[in-house]
Design an enzyme around this catalytic site. Structure first.
Site, PDB file in Angstrom:
ATOM      1  CG  ASP A 136      34.801  35.615  37.363  1.00  0.00           C
ATOM      2  OD1 ASP A 136      33.883  35.877  36.576  1.00  0.00           O
ATOM      3  OD2 ASP A 136      35.538  34.618  37.236  1.00  0.00           O
ATOM      4  CD  GLU A 161      41.835  38.757  42.354  1.00  0.00           C
ATOM      5  OE1 GLU A 161      41.159  39.434  41.541  1.00  0.00           O
ATOM      6  OE2 GLU A 161      42.318  37.645  42.070  1.00  0.00           O
TER       7      GLU A 161
END
Length: 666
Positions: free
Chosen positions: A206, A456
């Protein structure tokens, strides 16, 4: 016959799947050199920053410049060029959408002079602070170096490629394409559009995939035989009164290969005030140590009245008969790190991390190095009372690491592996290479207190266990003096990587991505998840990301998602959880996501980018910044007895002599 053929095909498919799941722990080529360019009595440094010439390749023909030999002459003789600043990302410099969203190769070139004196009895090196993602470099039409991996430096000797006392040309081809075996990963696909077909770069992380020559380009000289590497490790006595600097020096050059020429180094350590506090002469192996009496340890911001104390180490390399060969200087901070299953300690004192995830991101220049912006960011970090940040999700500039050393800001240093999935051998080798380059570059920084091996990653996948065992153990083999972490987003029950880490970091967005808007579903969920991580692995736990997107200037009462009031209330609900967890001792830190708003790929969930910053992209505070500032300084007061800023609380009213409150109530 048909059944046998069917079984053969099935067996072949199973064999291919099995082979794909096999991951081997192969050796990785190690980095040499890469000391930060510094001038000295024996070295000169010249920056090639400035305005370069620039060409965007045809997306449908990205290798045209290679085939047509654009590097053999000025780019302007092959294609029309435009001016492009270096360092900077190229994406937002012009008004062209095609350049902002370009996928594939671009080209840079410029000319420069090299003085005649550089061609006499010395060597010349070309060094890039970072090019994203892959770089090919030519000097005067001859290949100089190729490097794959953004956000990390690379260099090569160009002594033999230069024209001395004459004009030279440097040409760079940069490729921003990300695929499943790059770090980070991405995908490239062809998609139909109104004109036929277009190339699309997609990725799950992101933040915007900015590209170009992101950091400074340097030419620098060294003697024929020179100091190529310096590794520093420090220690303190139990009462922190005596320090030790252990050093290891590697040399490159002809004299180093002569059996009858014994090299040695003389080292002198100076205090910040310029006073000589220790000196030593190395053995022939260029190893040794310096002892510092009445040492001033390196402390994090707010943990000591004089944080970020640095000494200067001067190294002089000698050959036989007192012949001075080379001089190199670097800053040294003396401190110790230790950790166990409940705590992280610096200089024997427990640390509670309070900080941010960040991005190297700014309007117009993208991820390009900007000294003014960097200085502003560190002023804001100290204004808000933070003592740490994570270099999410890639290595930051060497200049920012030096700033962190000077200001006492602790760094969780993260490699470029983000959203890692589809684990395979090629990916593992590149992942390990990114960590080798990172550790090699940053191992001497006292501000670096932890290595983060991924953000992540999909650690619930089948072979994540083996993959991260290899990655974690490889990182420990490079540096055993710092703990290893990774920011994990899968639920603890599904995770297969945490057992290979020293400290557990987890990301979770309660009241935002889950149970959106529900402020009554934050505190207990944070407590429960942190407790579950600790219960599973019996290791210290950090919440590495939490937050909420906030549109500056949007005010809604009662609070509502995207409003400044909602961001502040989300923080407050997390603070309650953190204070409950701190009493458990094993919870050692809280990191807001994010320090400042930043650009992302276009999405209907992103209004001009990710707005979770407590500061705007222009580095101005939102309402939550003031709340966070009061918390971070309150924690500093409670834990480290720091002084409070005079403007931390604004005057409200004189409530009389019967009810009195001041900063001591904290």
């Amino acid at each position: 016959m048909a059944l046998s053929l069917f079984l053969l095909v099935i067996g072949f498919c199973i064999l291919n799947i099995t082979l794909a799941l096999i991951i081997l722990n192969k050796d990785i080529e190690t980095t040499r050199g890469m000391l930060y360019p510094r001038e000295s009595e024996t070295r000169e440094v010249r920056a090639l920053d400035g305005i370069w010439n620039f060409v965007r390749s045809d997306e449908a023909n990205p290798t045209q410049g290679i085939r047509d030999g654009w590097f053999n002459d000025d780019l302007s003789k092959s294609m029309p060029t435009i001016p492009m600043p270096v360092p900077a990302s190229y994406n937002d410099i012009t008004t062209e959408q095609a350049l902002r969203d370009h996928v594939g190769t671009v080209w840079y070139d410029r000319k420069f002079f090299v003085p005649r004196s550089w061609g006499q009895h010395q060597r010349v090196w070309l060094r890039f602070g970072s090019v994203h993602y892959e770089a090919f470099v030519w000097i005067n039409g001859q290949s100089a170096i190729k490097h794959e991996m953004g956000h990390l430096p690379f260099e090569t000797e160009v002594t033999h490629l230069l024209k001395y006392g004459a004009e030279n040309r440097i040409t760079v081809m940069c490729d921003n394409a990300l695929i499943q075996t790059t770090v980070p990963q991405g995908k490239i696909s062809e998609v139909a559009n109104d004109q036929g077909v277009t190339i699309i770069q997609s990725y799950t992380f992101d933040f915007f995939n900015y590209a170009g020559i992101h950091r400074s380009v340097h030419l620098y000289t060294t003697p024929k035989t020179f100091i190529e590497e310096v590794e520093i490790k420090t220690n303190l006595s139990e009462d922190n009164s005596v320090g030790t600097v252990n050093y290891s020096i590697a040399v490159n050059g002809t004299a180093a290969n002569e059996a009858d020429n014994t090299l040695y180094a003389r080292l002198q350590l100076y205090s910040r005030e310029g006073i000589l506090v220790a000196n030593a002469t190395s053995d022939s192996k260029l190893l040794g140590s310096l002892k510092v009496e009445n040492v001033k340890p390196w402390w994090p911001y707010l943990m000591h009245p004089d944080p970020g104390y640095l000494y200067e180490l001067e190294i002089k390399l000698y050959a036989a008969k007192e012949q001075l060969l080379d001089v190199y200087r670097l800053s040294v901070g003396l401190r110790t790190l230790s950790w166990n299953n409940t705590s992280f300690l610096i200089n024997g004192k427990p640390v509670y991390f309070r900080g941010f995830g960040r991005h190297e991101d700014a309007d117009v220049r993208g991820k390009g190095l900007d000294n003014a912006l960097m200085t502003r960011d560190f002023n804001l970090l100290k204004w808000i009372g933070a003592n740490a940040y994570r270099t999410s999700h890639y290595p930051y500039s060497e200049e920012s690491m030096q700033f962190a050393d000077q200001h006492g800001i602790m760094i969780i240093d993260e490699c470029p592996s983000v959203d890692t999935e589809n684990f395979n051998q090629v990916l593992l080798d590149k992942h390990k290479s990114s960590l080798e380059q990172l550790v090699h570059r940053d191992r001497n920084h006292p501000s670096v207190v932890m290595w983060s091996i991924a953000n992540e990653p999909r650690t619930g996948q089948l072979n994540a266990d083996t993959y991260f065992q290899f990655v974690a153990n490889f990182t420990r083999s490079l540096d055993s003096t710092r703990p290893i972490t990774a920011a994990i987003a899968v639920p603890s029950k599904d995770d297969k990587a945490g057992r290979h880490l020293d400290i557990i970091s987890f990301n979770r967005y309660n009241a935002w991505y889950s149970n959106t808007g529900r402020l009554d579903m934050v505190t207990q969920r944070v407590i429960n998840e942190a407790t579950a991580w600790n219960y599973k692995y019996d290791k210290p736990v950090i919440m590495a990301e939490y937050g909420a997107d906030t549109l500056e200037g949007l005010h809604l009462q009662p609070s509502y998602v995207w409003s400044e009031e909602f961001q502040a209330e989300v923080f407050s609900q997390h603070f309650k959880a953190f204070d409950a967890l701190r009493r458990q001792k094993w919870f050692i830190g809280e990191f807001v996501w994010n320090f400042a708003d930043f650009k992302t790929a276009q999405s209907y969930t992103r209004v001009g980018g990710n707005k979770k910053g407590v500061f705007t992209r222009a580095r101005q505070p939102k309402a939550a910044a003031h709340l966070l500032r009061q918390r971070y300084f309150a924690l500093g007061r409670e834990m480290d007895k720091c002084n409070l800023p005079s403007d931390l609380f604004t005057y409200i009213a004189d409530v009389g002599s019967n009810v009195q409150h001041d900063s001591s109530d904290l």
